[in-house]
Design a protein around this motif. Structure first.
Motif, PDB file in Angstrom:
ATOM      1  N   THR A   5     110.565  23.382  77.836  1.00 45.07           N
ATOM      2  CA  THR A   5     110.268  23.822  79.190  1.00 45.07           C
ATOM      3  C   THR A   5     109.702  25.227  79.131  1.00 45.07           C
ATOM      4  O   THR A   5     110.280  26.120  78.498  1.00 45.07           O
ATOM      5  CB  THR A   5     111.550  23.815  80.042  1.00 45.07           C
ATOM      6  OG1 THR A   5     112.122  22.505  79.986  1.00 45.07           O
ATOM      7  CG2 THR A   5     111.248  24.185  81.481  1.00 45.07           C
ATOM      8  N   LEU A   6     108.573  25.441  79.779  1.00 51.35           N
ATOM      9  CA  LEU A   6     107.933  26.747  79.813  1.00 51.35           C
ATOM     10  C   LEU A   6     107.997  27.301  81.230  1.00 51.35           C
ATOM     11  O   LEU A   6     107.874  26.554  82.211  1.00 51.35           O
ATOM     12  CB  LEU A   6     106.470  26.652  79.379  1.00 51.35           C
ATOM     13  CG  LEU A   6     106.203  26.127  77.973  1.00 51.35           C
ATOM     14  CD1 LEU A   6     104.712  25.973  77.747  1.00 51.35           C
ATOM     15  CD2 LEU A   6     106.796  27.063  76.937  1.00 51.35           C
ATOM     16  N   ALA A   8     105.774  29.292  82.455  1.00 51.74           N
ATOM     17  CA  ALA A   8     104.379  29.263  82.935  1.00 51.74           C
ATOM     18  C   ALA A   8     103.524  28.614  81.852  1.00 51.74           C
ATOM     19  O   ALA A   8     103.881  28.627  80.672  1.00 51.74           O
ATOM     20  CB  ALA A   8     103.892  30.682  83.214  1.00 51.74           C
ATOM     21  N   PRO A   9     102.385  28.040  82.243  1.00 52.27           N
ATOM     22  CA  PRO A   9     101.504  27.457  81.225  1.00 52.27           C
ATOM     23  C   PRO A   9     100.996  28.535  80.270  1.00 52.27           C
ATOM     24  O   PRO A   9     100.819  29.684  80.668  1.00 52.27           O
ATOM     25  CB  PRO A   9     100.344  26.867  82.019  1.00 52.27           C
ATOM     26  CG  PRO A   9     100.753  26.910  83.454  1.00 52.27           C
ATOM     27  CD  PRO A   9     101.870  27.871  83.585  1.00 52.27           C
ATOM     28  N   PRO A  10     100.753  28.194  79.004  1.00 57.19           N
ATOM     29  CA  PRO A  10     100.229  29.195  78.064  1.00 57.19           C
ATOM     30  C   PRO A  10      98.843  29.669  78.503  1.00 57.19           C
ATOM     31  O   PRO A  10      98.057  28.904  79.057  1.00 57.19           O
ATOM     32  CB  PRO A  10     100.144  28.457  76.738  1.00 57.19           C
ATOM     33  CG  PRO A  10     100.609  27.067  76.977  1.00 57.19           C
ATOM     34  CD  PRO A  10     100.973  26.917  78.395  1.00 57.19           C
ATOM     35  N   THR A  11      98.551  30.936  78.248  1.00 59.68           N
ATOM     36  CA  THR A  11      97.242  31.488  78.611  1.00 59.68           C
ATOM     37  C   THR A  11      96.239  31.375  77.484  1.00 59.68           C
ATOM     38  O   THR A  11      95.044  31.467  77.705  1.00 59.68           O
ATOM     39  CB  THR A  11      97.372  32.968  79.018  1.00 59.68           C
ATOM     40  OG1 THR A  11      97.976  33.677  77.932  1.00 59.68           O
ATOM     41  CG2 THR A  11      98.229  33.109  80.273  1.00 59.68           C
ATOM     42  N   ASN A  12      96.719  31.192  76.259  1.00 58.73           N
ATOM     43  CA  ASN A  12      95.815  30.972  75.134  1.00 58.73           C
ATOM     44  C   ASN A  12      96.548  30.238  74.022  1.00 58.73           C
ATOM     45  O   ASN A  12      97.762  30.195  73.989  1.00 58.73           O
ATOM     46  CB  ASN A  12      95.228  32.295  74.619  1.00 58.73           C
ATOM     47  CG  ASN A  12      96.294  33.172  73.975  1.00 58.73           C
ATOM     48  OD1 ASN A  12      97.482  32.982  74.186  1.00 58.73           O
ATOM     49  ND2 ASN A  12      95.866  34.142  73.195  1.00 58.73           N
ATOM     50  N   VAL A  13      95.759  29.628  73.137  1.00 60.76           N
ATOM     51  CA  VAL A  13      96.306  28.907  71.992  1.00 60.76           C
ATOM     52  C   VAL A  13      95.608  29.432  70.751  1.00 60.76           C
ATOM     53  O   VAL A  13      94.392  29.623  70.748  1.00 60.76           O
ATOM     54  CB  VAL A  13      96.057  27.384  72.138  1.00 60.76           C
ATOM     55  CG1 VAL A  13      96.540  26.658  70.901  1.00 60.76           C
ATOM     56  CG2 VAL A  13      96.754  26.855  73.377  1.00 60.76           C
ATOM     57  N   THR A  14      96.372  29.658  69.690  1.00 60.78           N
ATOM     58  CA  THR A  14      95.817  30.161  68.440  1.00 60.78           C
ATOM     59  C   THR A  14      96.067  29.142  67.335  1.00 60.78           C
ATOM     60  O   THR A  14      97.171  28.617  67.204  1.00 60.78           O
ATOM     61  CB  THR A  14      96.481  31.503  68.058  1.00 60.78           C
ATOM     62  OG1 THR A  14      96.316  32.417  69.131  1.00 60.78           O
ATOM     63  CG2 THR A  14      95.862  32.079  66.798  1.00 60.78           C
ATOM     64  N   PHE A  15      95.021  28.877  66.563  1.00 62.30           N
ATOM     65  CA  PHE A  15      95.121  27.975  65.419  1.00 62.30           C
ATOM     66  C   PHE A  15      94.929  28.813  64.170  1.00 62.30           C
ATOM     67  O   PHE A  15      93.882  29.433  63.981  1.00 62.30           O
ATOM     68  CB  PHE A  15      94.046  26.886  65.521  1.00 62.30           C
ATOM     69  CG  PHE A  15      94.004  25.973  64.332  1.00 62.30           C
ATOM     70  CD1 PHE A  15      95.008  25.048  64.101  1.00 62.30           C
ATOM     71  CD2 PHE A  15      92.958  26.040  63.435  1.00 62.30           C
ATOM     72  CE1 PHE A  15      94.965  24.203  63.017  1.00 62.30           C
ATOM     73  CE2 PHE A  15      92.902  25.200  62.342  1.00 62.30           C
ATOM     74  CZ  PHE A  15      93.920  24.280  62.136  1.00 62.30           C
ATOM     75  N   GLU A  16      95.947  28.856  63.308  1.00 64.52           N
ATOM     76  CA  GLU A  16      95.887  29.646  62.083  1.00 64.52           C
ATOM     77  C   GLU A  16      96.209  28.750  60.887  1.00 64.52           C
ATOM     78  O   GLU A  16      97.369  28.542  60.567  1.00 64.52           O
ATOM     79  CB  GLU A  16      96.871  30.807  62.143  1.00 64.52           C
ATOM     80  CG  GLU A  16      96.552  31.820  63.217  1.00 64.52           C
ATOM     81  CD  GLU A  16      97.553  32.969  63.263  1.00 64.52           C
ATOM     82  OE1 GLU A  16      98.331  33.136  62.304  1.00 64.52           O
ATOM     83  OE2 GLU A  16      97.541  33.692  64.263  1.00 64.52           O
TER      84      GLU A  16
END
Length: 135
Positions: A5-6, A8-16
């Motif tokens: 459960t969050l 708020a929705p995420p504002t960005n996603v990072t792929f590393e």
């Protein structure tokens, strides 16, 4: 993610990506192109209890004519009627040795009216584990 459960929705996603292993292929001509022969294609209706069509079965034989064995061979298939696509499916077969032939069966839970089969076996030669060991 399920069960998370969050507020708020995420504002960005990072792929590393990490722990990457590279294998340089200096001469692409050293890669032997996989060669497969597809024969004995048979499309059959499957009959239900009341005698009506309840599905479709495709049976094919796939032979590895390559000098190498492959750990995984993808088998995408498309059934057509004239030039119209009627059905598609995908399977994988594992540990296919050089010269080995396998019978592969596809099922569809609906009646498919088809007069053509296109099946093009595929192998990802860029995976280090693509080739079977000769031991």
């Amino acid at each position: 993610l399920p069960g998370v459960t969050l507020a708020a929705p995420p504002t960005n996603v990072t792929f590393e990506p990490n722990q990457i292993t590279w294998q340089r292929i200096r001469d692409l001509s050293t890669l032997s192109t996989p060669s497969f022969v597809v024969t004995d294609q048979k499309i059959e209706p499957l009959l239900g209890v009341s005698g009506g069509a309840s599905g479709t079965r495709l049976t094919v034989t796939v032979k590895n004519d390559s000098p190498f064995g492959y750990r995984t061979v993808g088998l995408p298939v498309v059934l057509t009627r004239g030039s119209a696509i009627q059905a598609a499916a995908y399977q994988q077969v594992e540990r296919v040795r050089s010269g080995e032939a396998r019978t592969v069966v596809y099922f569809w839970p609906v009646s498919v009216q088809a007069d053509g089969v296109t099946l093009k076996p595929e192998v990802n030669l860029l995976l280090p584990e693509a080739l079977l060991s000769t031991r």
